[in-house]
Design a protein around this motif. Structure first.
Motif, short mmCIF file in Angstrom:
data_model
loop_
_atom_site.label_atom_id
_atom_site.label_comp_id
_atom_site.label_asym_id
_atom_site.label_seq_id
_atom_site.Cartn_x
_atom_site.Cartn_y
_atom_site.Cartn_z
N MET A 1 -20.90 96.77 16.29
CA MET A 1 -20.70 95.70 15.16
C MET A 1 -19.15 95.36 15.45
N GLY A 2 -18.56 96.49 15.30
CA GLY A 2 -16.78 96.03 15.38
C GLY A 2 -16.42 95.87 16.75
N TYR B 1 -19.03 98.05 23.49
CA TYR B 1 -20.58 97.94 23.14
C TYR B 1 -21.00 97.33 22.04
N GLY B 2 -20.18 95.91 21.91
CA GLY B 2 -20.55 95.08 20.84
C GLY B 2 -20.04 93.70 21.37
N VAL C 1 -8.36 90.95 27.03
CA VAL C 1 -9.59 91.61 26.34
C VAL C 1 -9.88 92.86 27.51
N LEU C 2 -10.18 93.71 26.88
CA LEU C 2 -10.56 95.03 27.76
C LEU C 2 -12.08 95.36 27.29
N GLY C 3 -13.14 95.11 28.02
CA GLY C 3 -14.45 95.64 27.15
C GLY C 3 -15.00 96.98 27.99
N HIS C 4 -15.85 97.48 27.02
CA HIS C 4 -16.52 98.80 27.65
C HIS C 4 -18.01 98.70 27.35
N GLU D 1 -26.05 91.72 31.99
CA GLU D 1 -25.28 90.70 32.67
C GLU D 1 -24.28 90.12 31.45
N LEU D 2 -24.81 90.29 30.12
CA LEU D 2 -23.96 89.43 28.90
C LEU D 2 -22.79 89.71 28.78
N PRO D 3 -22.15 90.94 28.96
CA PRO D 3 -20.58 91.01 28.87
C PRO D 3 -19.91 90.30 30.07
#
Length: 234
Positions: A122-123, A145-146, A162-165, A176-178
């Motif tokens: 959620m965060g 993972y949000g 931005v850095l996403g995991h 594919e969404l991220p």
């Protein structure tokens, strides 16, 4: 089973967001000062695990604040967590987080005029929403993972890198969404966005392992990347 203590022992400060009084957990670095980072909870609430993330950031030199978005409630039950998530409108959560940004930027221990934000589940979605709402007051955004999409948030106001995991075996997010959202952010805001994919399920970095998906090696890799990113951007 839910916990409804008022406030939980992990809460050690309170601040205001508009007319609302918010509790949170603040962790200071050994030096006593440093760049500030907002830590945003999973749907379980402000748990010991989230406070431990703030402690780890503090040990690495950051002033870390984890605001309590649920007003003292925590749970280890998925049905309870889903209900509490549904009871928190995104706009209200963002208002509380903006109050946390104001509080942390005004704190005497914080250096600099922009913060980082790290959030889980959620965060992680709230990290992106906060980056859009706070503009140049958030310089580094790290969702684990949000996610939210451009249909929910105006990414044109994002000023943070931005850095996403994300786990490729996460059943809650299409693989594919991220990458699609990353392109939306780049196009709308012109900021750098880096997405890392892991051979993992949802919440692979949560060592409380409620879902049975914790992967210590991948969690360590994601954390090292997070610290390097925050060090570069803050």
């Amino acid at each position: 089973m839910s916990s409804t203590s008022e406030p939980p022992l992990r809460q050690n400060l309170r601040f205001t967001a508009g007319e609302n009084e918010i509790y949170g957990y603040l962790a200071l670095p050994p030096s006593g000062s440093g760049p500030g980072v907002i830590v945003i909870q999973e749907w379980w609430g402000l748990t010991d695990q989230i406070a431990a993330v703030a402690d780890r950031l503090a040990a690495s030199g950051y002033v870390a604040l984890a605001p309590d978005l649920y007003g003292g409630r925590t749970t280890h039950d998925s049905a309870d967590a889903f209900r509490m998530l549904q009871e928190l409108p995104r706009e209200e959560g963002v208002r509380k987080l903006l109050g946390a940004v104001d509080h942390l930027l005004g704190h005497e221990a914080v250096r600099g005029d922009a913060l980082g934000a790290v959030g889980f589940c959620m965060g992680g979605g709230f990290v992106l929403s906060l980056a859009a709402a706070a503009g140049d007051r958030i310089a580094a955004a790290v969702p684990y993972y949000g996610i939210v999409t451009g249909e929910d948030v105006d990414f044109g106001t994002v000023r943070a890198a931005v850095l996403g995991h994300y786990g490729d075996r996460d059943e809650t997010i299409p693989r594919e969404l991220p990458d699609q959202v990353a392109e939306e952010i780049r196009t709308a805001a012109g900021v750098p966005v880096e997405i890392h994919h892991y051979d993992a399920g949802h919440a692979f970095a949560n060592d409380e392992d409620h879902l049975g998906t914790y992967d210590p090696e991948l969690a360590r890799t994601a954390w090292e990347r997070t610290l390097a990113f925050l060090g570069e951007k803050l």
